[in-house]
Design an enzyme around this catalytic site. Structure first.
Site, PDB file in Angstrom:
ATOM      1  N   ASN A 225      44.897   7.037  96.477  1.00  0.00           N
ATOM      2  CA  ASN A 225      44.661   5.713  97.068  1.00  0.00           C
ATOM      3  C   ASN A 225      45.410   4.623  96.316  1.00  0.00           C
ATOM      4  O   ASN A 225      45.914   3.677  96.921  1.00  0.00           O
ATOM      5  CB  ASN A 225      43.160   5.402  97.103  1.00  0.00           C
ATOM      6  N   CYS A 277      38.115   1.318 100.930  1.00  0.00           N
ATOM      7  CA  CYS A 277      38.696   2.271  99.978  1.00  0.00           C
ATOM      8  C   CYS A 277      39.698   1.638  99.028  1.00  0.00           C
ATOM      9  O   CYS A 277      39.452   1.589  97.825  1.00  0.00           O
ATOM     10  CB  CYS A 277      39.335   3.421 100.738  1.00  0.00           C
ATOM     11  N   LYS A 280      38.572  -1.248  96.369  1.00  0.00           N
ATOM     12  CA  LYS A 280      37.581  -0.834  95.363  1.00  0.00           C
ATOM     13  C   LYS A 280      38.079   0.364  94.538  1.00  0.00           C
ATOM     14  O   LYS A 280      37.814   0.448  93.348  1.00  0.00           O
ATOM     15  CB  LYS A 280      36.221  -0.540  96.019  1.00  0.00           C
TER      16      LYS A 280
HETATM   17  P1  NAD Z   1      29.124   3.797 104.237  1.00  0.00           P
HETATM   18  O1  NAD Z   1      28.578   2.582 103.616  1.00  0.00           O
HETATM   19  O2  NAD Z   1      29.602   3.723 105.653  1.00  0.00           O
HETATM   20  O3  NAD Z   1      28.083   5.003 104.138  1.00  0.00           O
HETATM   21  C1  NAD Z   1      27.335   5.271 103.023  1.00  0.00           C
HETATM   22  C2  NAD Z   1      25.930   5.601 103.470  1.00  0.00           C
HETATM   23  O4  NAD Z   1      25.167   6.063 102.360  1.00  0.00           O
HETATM   24  C3  NAD Z   1      25.174   4.413 104.041  1.00  0.00           C
HETATM   25  O5  NAD Z   1      24.765   4.703 105.355  1.00  0.00           O
HETATM   26  C4  NAD Z   1      23.996   4.234 103.097  1.00  0.00           C
HETATM   27  O6  NAD Z   1      22.821   3.783 103.759  1.00  0.00           O
HETATM   28  C5  NAD Z   1      23.839   5.645 102.571  1.00  0.00           C
HETATM   29  N1  NAD Z   1      23.089   5.728 101.304  1.00  0.00           N
HETATM   30  C6  NAD Z   1      23.180   4.945 100.202  1.00  0.00           C
HETATM   31  N2  NAD Z   1      22.324   5.349  99.274  1.00  0.00           N
HETATM   32  C7  NAD Z   1      21.696   6.433  99.755  1.00  0.00           C
HETATM   33  C8  NAD Z   1      20.713   7.314  99.260  1.00  0.00           C
HETATM   34  N3  NAD Z   1      20.191   7.160  98.033  1.00  0.00           N
HETATM   35  N4  NAD Z   1      20.285   8.323 100.041  1.00  0.00           N
HETATM   36  C9  NAD Z   1      20.779   8.501 101.276  1.00  0.00           C
HETATM   37  N5  NAD Z   1      21.723   7.694 101.809  1.00  0.00           N
HETATM   38  C10 NAD Z   1      22.177   6.675 101.059  1.00  0.00           C
HETATM   39  O7  NAD Z   1      30.328   4.266 103.305  1.00  0.00           O
HETATM   40  P2  NAD Z   1      31.558   5.210 103.686  1.00  0.00           P
HETATM   41  O8  NAD Z   1      32.681   4.384 104.173  1.00  0.00           O
HETATM   42  O9  NAD Z   1      31.048   6.345 104.496  1.00  0.00           O
HETATM   43  O10 NAD Z   1      31.972   5.737 102.243  1.00  0.00           O
HETATM   44  C11 NAD Z   1      31.174   6.685 101.555  1.00  0.00           C
HETATM   45  C12 NAD Z   1      31.977   7.218 100.393  1.00  0.00           C
HETATM   46  O11 NAD Z   1      33.154   7.883 100.878  1.00  0.00           O
HETATM   47  C13 NAD Z   1      32.494   6.137  99.432  1.00  0.00           C
HETATM   48  O12 NAD Z   1      32.507   6.667  98.138  1.00  0.00           O
HETATM   49  C14 NAD Z   1      33.912   5.897  99.911  1.00  0.00           C
HETATM   50  O13 NAD Z   1      34.733   5.408  98.895  1.00  0.00           O
HETATM   51  C15 NAD Z   1      34.328   7.295 100.307  1.00  0.00           C
HETATM   52  N6  NAD Z   1      35.381   7.341 101.317  1.00  0.00           N
HETATM   53  C16 NAD Z   1      35.394   6.464 102.350  1.00  0.00           C
HETATM   54  C17 NAD Z   1      36.397   6.543 103.303  1.00  0.00           C
HETATM   55  C18 NAD Z   1      36.436   5.573 104.448  1.00  0.00           C
HETATM   56  O14 NAD Z   1      37.484   5.477 105.104  1.00  0.00           O
HETATM   57  N7  NAD Z   1      35.360   4.853 104.739  1.00  0.00           N
HETATM   58  C19 NAD Z   1      37.387   7.539 103.222  1.00  0.00           C
HETATM   59  C20 NAD Z   1      37.325   8.433 102.157  1.00  0.00           C
HETATM   60  C21 NAD Z   1      36.329   8.338 101.213  1.00  0.00           C
END
Ligand code: NAD
Length: 446
Positions: A225, A277, A280
């Site tokens: 990234n 992404c 952060k």
């Molecule tokens: P998001 O905010 O859409 O989803 C995260 C979810 O986790 C939320 O729905 C939240 O309510 C839930 N959550 C938080 N604490 C929790 C707990 N204790 N128990 C159960 N659920 C809980 O975030 P995202 O975009 O899906 O990203 C998630 C991870 O994946 C991050 O680390 C991000 O960097 C990584 N990521 C994101 C992308 C992207 O394009 N969005 C791509 C690759 C990696």
């Protein structure tokens, strides 16, 4: 295989749905009751192309279910994917409190062997902490921890998940590696019925399945990234040089990108990167490096260049309109990229906040991201389409390159706007055509 997804957001919901699509039995859990409620009542908490159809199909096939009950999700599954958010803290560190919480809860619920997989983007050495947390808090049940960073892009997440460039696994032992290899086999071999493409190319090639230690897998994600973000800041800097010298960034990027060593992707000059992404992960990588005693000046500069893009946009608008107070500016595009409703760290929102501070009136439109933006910036007038947005406007500012904006009827827009100034923040229009139509046109690096 039976899989639990903990954290049903952009990554969790796509991961769970796609695993169900290739034949696994998946339960998705989230601590946000509202999100699970929406899914249980057959709604969708996010927009992502193809996702709604696949959720419906797999739910009906009983391969995909949703629950608020953490214990039920964990106990019924052999493989548990941690997909919770890892947002930035004030100092740039990744906030890993949700990852720790989930690890502790898994330890509490473990009653038989579990493979716990980090899919959230986490700093190098997080796997070690997840392993230690589960070991300390569990009652001695057998488990393994693995890393499986996710590379999907919002806007094409389902397609990316089913047809990845590579699958990266960080594993401590053969058992974990084999479970994950089996889980991904239909994707590796392209042996599933692709719900998106009719004649799916993936059947002809296998997807590289890369196995490393956990630290390396975690680092691959942050380094990837950061490199992509660096490419964007690089081309944006070259765009600034183009403006100062009369060169055209479109031609320059094309000429650079045809070099196979460089590649054409991520060489679109514009208003900078956003989303959940790049900003952060870049910050987190800078912080990780600092902690290891390395000052990653290169990445600090990548970040600084990106932050300055917002100022550059505001200055360009001022350069044309002079005083912004009480001018009406029509903003097209709020999401940080097309085909998503995600506005996290979207440059459009930062630009709007700056324009509002200068006293401008903002009218805005986005095909998918208006509901979310309304909650963040209620003082904007949200419009039903681009034409309503541009009625009596002194300027049009394109922040997201949605297809819908590429195909606009500019003869109609000409009659609607008070002043025909267009700031094309994504270089989606032909400059000569816009000038010929009678618009004042400003792009980026052209
Ligand atoms: P998001 O905010 O859409 O989803 C995260 C979810 O986790 C939320 O729905 C939240 O309510 C839930 N959550 C938080 N604490 C929790 C707990 N204790 N128990 C159960 N659920 C809980 O975030 P995202 O975009 O899906 O990203 C998630 C991870 O994946 C991050 O680390 C991000 O960097 C990584 N990521 C994101 C992308 C992207 O394009 N969005 C791509 C690759 C990696």
């Amino acid at each position: 295989m039976r899989i639990a997804i903990i954290g049903t957001g952009y990554v969790g919901l796509v991961t769970g749905t796609c695993f169900a699509e290739i034949g696994h039995t998946v339960v998705c859990q989230d601590s946000d009751d509202r999100k699970i409620e929406i899914l249980l009542s057959k709604g969708m908490p996010i927009y992502e192309p193809y996702l709604e159809e696949l959720v419906k199909k797999n739910r009906e096939a009983r391969r995909l279910s949703f629950t608020r009950d953490f214990e039920e999700a964990v106990k019924s599954s052999e493989v548990i994917f941690i997909c919770v958010g890892t947002p930035p803290l004030q100092n740039g560190d990744a906030d890993l409190s949700a990852v720790e919480r989930v690890s502790m809860d898994i330890a509490r619920c473990c009653d038989s062997y579990k493979l716990v997989v980090e899919k959230s983007t986490v700093p190098v050495q997080t796997g070690k902490w997840v392993e230690k947390t589960i070991r300390v808090y569990s009652k001695g049940t057998e488990f393994d921890v693995a890393s499986n960073p996710e590379f999907l892009r919002e806007g094409s997440a389902v397609e990316d998940f089913l047809h990845p460039d590579r699958i990266v696994i960080g594993s401590q032992n053969k058992k974990a590696e084999n479970i994950l290899r089996e889980l991904y086999t239909p994707i590796i071999n392209g042996s599933f019925n692709c719900p998106i493409h009719k004649n799916c190319l993936s059947k002809k090639e296998t997807v590289p399945f890369i196995v490393t230690d956990i630290n390396s897998a975690e680092l691959i994600k942050h380094a990837s990234n950061s490199l992509l973000a660096a490419k964007i800041s690089f081309i944006n800097s070259v765009a600034d040089i183009c403006e100062k010298t009369g060169a055209n960034i479109k031609d320059v990027a094309h000429g650079i990108g045809l070099d196979k060593r460089i590649g054409r992707n991520f060489l679109e000059a514009g208003i900078g990167f956003g989303g959940f992404c790049f900003p952060k992960d870049l910050q987190a990588f800078i912080r990780i490096s600092e902690k290891c005693g390395y000052d990653f000046k290169l990445l600090k500069e990548v970040e600084r260049i990106n932050e300055e893009r917002v100022t550059m946009v505001v200055e360009k608008i001022k350069g044309a309109l002079w005083i912004l107070k009480e001018k009406t500016i029509g903003v097209l595009g709020l999401a940080f990229k097309p085909n998503t409703d995600d506005i996290r760290f979207a440059p459009a929102l930062e630009i709007i906040r700056r324009l509002l501070k200068e006293g401008a009136f903002i009218h805005a439109y986005d095909p998918k991201a208006m509901e979310r933006t309304k909650e963040e910036i209620p003082e904007v007038v949200y419009c039903k389409d681009p034409y309503e947005t541009l009625k009596d406007a002194d300027a049009m500012v394109v922040c997201t390159e949605w297809d819908e904006f590429i195909k606009l009827d500019f003869e109609r827009i000409k009659k609607l706007m008070r002043r025909r100034f267009v700031l094309d923040g994504r270089n989606i229009y032909d400059k000569e055509k816009m000038l010929a139509l009678g618009f004042e046109y400003v792009g980026i690096g052209r």
